[in-house]
Design a protein around this motif. Structure first.
Motif, PDB file in Angstrom:
ATOM      1  N   ILE A 232      -7.784  -1.803   8.158  1.00 51.09           N
ATOM      2  CA  ILE A 232      -7.111  -0.778   7.367  1.00 51.09           C
ATOM      3  C   ILE A 232      -7.924   0.510   7.362  1.00 51.09           C
ATOM      4  CG2 ILE A 232      -6.468  -0.149   4.991  1.00 51.09           C
ATOM      5  CD1 ILE A 232      -5.608  -3.071   4.608  1.00 51.09           C
ATOM      6  N   GLY A 233      -9.237   0.386   7.230  1.00 50.67           N
ATOM      7  CA  GLY A 233     -10.098   1.568   7.265  1.00 50.67           C
ATOM      8  C   GLY A 233     -10.018   2.283   8.603  1.00 50.67           C
ATOM      9  N   MET A 234      -9.960   1.515   9.693  1.00 49.52           N
ATOM     10  CA  MET A 234      -9.869   2.132  11.014  1.00 49.52           C
ATOM     11  C   MET A 234      -8.522   2.826  11.202  1.00 49.52           C
ATOM     12  SD  MET A 234     -11.714  -0.916  13.227  1.00 49.52           S
ATOM     13  CE  MET A 234     -11.527  -0.103  14.815  1.00 49.52           C
ATOM     14  N   ILE A 235      -7.441   2.217  10.692  1.00 48.88           N
ATOM     15  CA  ILE A 235      -6.119   2.853  10.784  1.00 48.88           C
ATOM     16  C   ILE A 235      -6.102   4.148   9.979  1.00 48.88           C
ATOM     17  CG2 ILE A 235      -3.671   2.583  10.230  1.00 48.88           C
ATOM     18  CD1 ILE A 235      -4.058  -0.446  10.659  1.00 48.88           C
ATOM     19  N   MET A 236      -6.729   4.139   8.815  1.00 46.94           N
ATOM     20  CA  MET A 236      -6.815   5.347   7.996  1.00 46.94           C
ATOM     21  C   MET A 236      -7.482   6.477   8.783  1.00 46.94           C
ATOM     22  SD  MET A 236      -7.937   3.602   4.363  1.00 46.94           S
ATOM     23  CE  MET A 236      -8.258   5.175   3.545  1.00 46.94           C
ATOM     24  N   GLY A 240      -5.194   9.357   9.788  1.00 40.31           N
ATOM     25  CA  GLY A 240      -5.352  10.310   8.706  1.00 40.31           C
ATOM     26  C   GLY A 240      -4.444  10.022   7.532  1.00 40.31           C
ATOM     27  N   VAL A 241      -4.266   8.725   7.192  1.00 39.47           N
ATOM     28  CA  VAL A 241      -3.381   8.326   6.104  1.00 39.47           C
ATOM     29  C   VAL A 241      -4.191   7.605   5.039  1.00 39.47           C
ATOM     30  CG1 VAL A 241      -1.379   8.162   7.619  1.00 39.47           C
ATOM     31  CG2 VAL A 241      -2.827   6.139   7.260  1.00 39.47           C
ATOM     32  N   ASP A 242      -3.560   7.376   3.879  1.00 39.36           N
ATOM     33  CA  ASP A 242      -4.260   6.659   2.813  1.00 39.36           C
ATOM     34  C   ASP A 242      -4.164   5.152   3.053  1.00 39.36           C
ATOM     35  OD1 ASP A 242      -1.720   5.834   1.990  1.00 39.36           O
ATOM     36  OD2 ASP A 242      -1.619   7.278   0.340  1.00 39.36           O
ATOM     37  N   SER A 243      -4.801   4.388   2.158  1.00 40.78           N
ATOM     38  CA  SER A 243      -4.887   2.943   2.376  1.00 40.78           C
ATOM     39  C   SER A 243      -3.527   2.258   2.274  1.00 40.78           C
ATOM     40  CB  SER A 243      -5.870   2.321   1.368  1.00 40.78           C
ATOM     41  OG  SER A 243      -5.460   2.571   0.037  1.00 40.78           O
ATOM     42  N   ASP A 244      -2.674   2.722   1.355  1.00 45.83           N
ATOM     43  CA  ASP A 244      -1.351   2.102   1.227  1.00 45.83           C
ATOM     44  C   ASP A 244      -0.532   2.284   2.503  1.00 45.83           C
ATOM     45  OD1 ASP A 244      -1.904   1.266  -1.326  1.00 45.83           O
ATOM     46  OD2 ASP A 244      -0.885   2.933  -2.311  1.00 45.83           O
ATOM     47  N   GLU A 245      -0.584   3.492   3.062  1.00 42.47           N
ATOM     48  CA  GLU A 245       0.155   3.751   4.298  1.00 42.47           C
ATOM     49  C   GLU A 245      -0.438   2.960   5.458  1.00 42.47           C
ATOM     50  OE1 GLU A 245       2.899   5.336   7.024  1.00 42.47           O
ATOM     51  OE2 GLU A 245       2.896   5.216   4.831  1.00 42.47           O
ATOM     52  N   ALA A 246      -1.767   2.858   5.489  1.00 43.02           N
ATOM     53  CA  ALA A 246      -2.417   2.099   6.555  1.00 43.02           C
ATOM     54  C   ALA A 246      -2.022   0.623   6.501  1.00 43.02           C
ATOM     55  CB  ALA A 246      -3.930   2.243   6.451  1.00 43.02           C
ATOM     56  N   LEU A 247      -1.964   0.066   5.295  1.00 43.84           N
ATOM     57  CA  LEU A 247      -1.547  -1.326   5.151  1.00 43.84           C
ATOM     58  C   LEU A 247      -0.094  -1.493   5.569  1.00 43.84           C
ATOM     59  CD1 LEU A 247      -1.900  -4.240   4.260  1.00 43.84           C
ATOM     60  CD2 LEU A 247      -1.517  -3.508   1.890  1.00 43.84           C
ATOM     61  N   ALA A 248       0.751  -0.545   5.195  1.00 46.77           N
ATOM     62  CA  ALA A 248       2.161  -0.615   5.592  1.00 46.77           C
ATOM     63  C   ALA A 248       2.298  -0.564   7.113  1.00 46.77           C
ATOM     64  CB  ALA A 248       2.940   0.534   4.950  1.00 46.77           C
ATOM     65  N   ARG A 249       1.511   0.289   7.771  1.00 44.93           N
ATOM     66  CA  ARG A 249       1.553   0.372   9.244  1.00 44.93           C
ATOM     67  C   ARG A 249       1.069  -0.942   9.869  1.00 44.93           C
ATOM     68  NH1 ARG A 249       1.834   5.536  11.683  1.00 44.93           N
ATOM     69  NH2 ARG A 249       2.679   7.017  10.157  1.00 44.93           N
ATOM     70  N   LEU A 250       0.028  -1.524   9.294  1.00 46.04           N
ATOM     71  CA  LEU A 250      -0.491  -2.797   9.804  1.00 46.04           C
ATOM     72  C   LEU A 250       0.568  -3.886   9.700  1.00 46.04           C
ATOM     73  CD1 LEU A 250      -2.867  -4.588  10.792  1.00 46.04           C
ATOM     74  CD2 LEU A 250      -3.485  -4.879   8.381  1.00 46.04           C
ATOM     75  N   ARG A 251       1.225  -3.960   8.557  1.00 47.47           N
ATOM     76  CA  ARG A 251       2.262  -4.964   8.369  1.00 47.47           C
ATOM     77  C   ARG A 251       3.444  -4.735   9.314  1.00 47.47           C
ATOM     78  NH1 ARG A 251       1.713  -5.265   1.773  1.00 47.47           N
ATOM     79  NH2 ARG A 251       0.809  -7.365   1.684  1.00 47.47           N
ATOM     80  N   ALA A 252       3.826  -3.478   9.474  1.00 47.72           N
ATOM     81  CA  ALA A 252       4.950  -3.162  10.357  1.00 47.72           C
ATOM     82  C   ALA A 252       4.633  -3.540  11.796  1.00 47.72           C
ATOM     83  CB  ALA A 252       5.299  -1.675  10.257  1.00 47.72           C
ATOM     84  N   ARG A 253       3.414  -3.246  12.258  1.00 50.24           N
ATOM     85  CA  ARG A 253       3.019  -3.611  13.619  1.00 50.24           C
ATOM     86  C   ARG A 253       3.037  -5.128  13.800  1.00 50.24           C
ATOM     87  NH1 ARG A 253      -0.438  -1.309  17.537  1.00 50.24           N
ATOM     88  NH2 ARG A 253       0.429   0.691  16.845  1.00 50.24           N
ATOM     89  N   ALA A 254       2.524  -5.853  12.792  1.00 47.33           N
ATOM     90  CA  ALA A 254       2.508  -7.315  12.875  1.00 47.33           C
ATOM     91  C   ALA A 254       3.930  -7.864  12.928  1.00 47.33           C
ATOM     92  CB  ALA A 254       1.757  -7.889  11.674  1.00 47.33           C
ATOM     93  N   PHE A 255       4.813  -7.322  12.100  1.00 45.13           N
ATOM     94  CA  PHE A 255       6.197  -7.786  12.085  1.00 45.13           C
ATOM     95  C   PHE A 255       6.875  -7.527  13.424  1.00 45.13           C
ATOM     96  CE2 PHE A 255      10.732  -7.078  11.238  1.00 45.13           C
ATOM     97  CZ  PHE A 255      11.067  -8.283  10.644  1.00 45.13           C
ATOM     98  N   ALA A 256       6.644  -6.330  13.980  1.00 42.18           N
ATOM     99  CA  ALA A 256       7.276  -5.969  15.245  1.00 42.18           C
ATOM    100  C   ALA A 256       6.798  -6.854  16.390  1.00 42.18           C
ATOM    101  CB  ALA A 256       6.996  -4.502  15.566  1.00 42.18           C
ATOM    102  N   GLN A 257       5.569  -7.323  16.313  1.00 43.69           N
ATOM    103  CA  GLN A 257       4.992  -8.141  17.380  1.00 43.69           C
ATOM    104  C   GLN A 257       5.097  -9.637  17.092  1.00 43.69           C
ATOM    105  OE1 GLN A 257       0.969  -6.737  17.835  1.00 43.69           O
ATOM    106  NE2 GLN A 257       1.607  -4.828  18.809  1.00 43.69           N
ATOM    107  N   ASN A 258       5.776  -9.990  15.980  1.00 39.42           N
ATOM    108  CA  ASN A 258       5.889 -11.393  15.590  1.00 39.42           C
ATOM    109  C   ASN A 258       4.510 -12.027  15.442  1.00 39.42           C
ATOM    110  OD1 ASN A 258       7.339 -13.700  14.865  1.00 39.42           O
ATOM    111  ND2 ASN A 258       7.345 -14.496  16.952  1.00 39.42           N
TER     112      ASN A 258
END
Length: 278
Positions: A232-236, A240-258
């Protein structure tokens, strides 16, 4: 014993009687067991306590959560159990009885939704007795699909903590749809109570740790979760996003890749994947 009747995931707030055993109370309907019901409950408790004591015998403090997951499978009509701590963002999975239970806990953490997440939110047991069809399946469709594809048709999630604070959940997985009987629910609550005590008893300070340093309470138990937060820190930093957005991006990537969030986090930390700005 009569079954807990629910056609969808329900939150159950059991009473505590004077001897502190969850689910017993002076106002219990005598039709549930007549005059012998309190004695039967005490016998049940003693038997369950014996199995719990044997299951954690000679265990180190950090081994007890995993041992109790195994005990839960022995005592209840379930095929798996996992324990996770509530935290900001994603729950911290501490242990599980097997790989399947661990995976289903990670799926809910990745989705940010499911019976276990809801139980932690409201601080009361959530019983999703049928993920194959009906309200439970419609409420959590993605998780229900993942669970049933692995042969799990019901999930029972019991919060850890007290009326004021929920520190996590004990999550139980069953192969077939069905409700827990009152007796089984009392046993699940007993295991959850012992799990809470065990978690609170884990060492809070490293023997040789620096004063004022980070709390090492979960050191060695939640190392996987450290990778998630590092990712999450690396995605931030990358976006250039906050931690909530970084976590949302991480979850979205995981969902998209199953995949699970943990699997994607490991790829990010190892620099096999990165997030680029649009």
């Amino acid at each position: 014993m009569a079954a807990l009747r629910s056609k969808e995931a329900v939150a159950v707030r059991p009473r505590d009687d004077r001897d502190g055993f969850p689910g017993d109370g002076p106002g219990d309907d005598p039709r549930r067991g007549g005059a012998d019901a309190p004695a039967e409950r005490r016998i049940d408790r003693v038997r369950a306590a014996d199995v719990i004591a044997e299951g954690v015998r000679d265990a180190e403090p950090g081994e007890i959560p995993g041992r109790l997951c195994t005990v839960a499978v022995k005592l209840l009509p379930v095929v798996g159990a996992s324990v996770s701590l509530r935290s900001d963002g994603m729950p911290i999975q501490l242990s599980a009885s097997d790989d399947q239970a661990a995976h289903l806990a990670e799926v809910q953490a990745t989705l940010g939704d499911g019976p276990c997440m809801y139980a932690a939110e409201i601080g009361a047991p959530v019983l999703a007795s049928d993920l194959t069809d009906g309200p439970d399946a419609r409420r959590w469709p993605v998780f229900a699909h993942e669970a049933t594809s692995l042969g799990v048709s019901a999930v029972y999630s019991v919060p850890l903590g007290n009326d004021a604070v929920c520190v996590g959940t004990l999550d139980l997985y069953r192969e077939t749809p069905g409700e827990l009987t009152e007796r089984e629910m009392r046993t699940a609550l007993l295991v959850a109570s012992v799990m809470t005590i065990a978690l609170m008893a884990l060492p809070r300070q490293a023997e040789n740790g620096p004063p004022g340093g980070d709390d090492p309470w979960l050191s060695g138990l939640a190392t996987d979760h450290d990778e998630v937060y590092q990712a999450i820190g690396m995605i931030m930093a990358q976006l250039g996003v906050d931690s909530d957005e970084a976590l949302a991006r991480l979850r979205a990537r995981a969902f998209a890749q199953n995949s699970t969030a943990l699997e994607v986090a490991r790829d990010i930390v190892s620099h096999r994947k990165r997030f680029d700005r649009d």
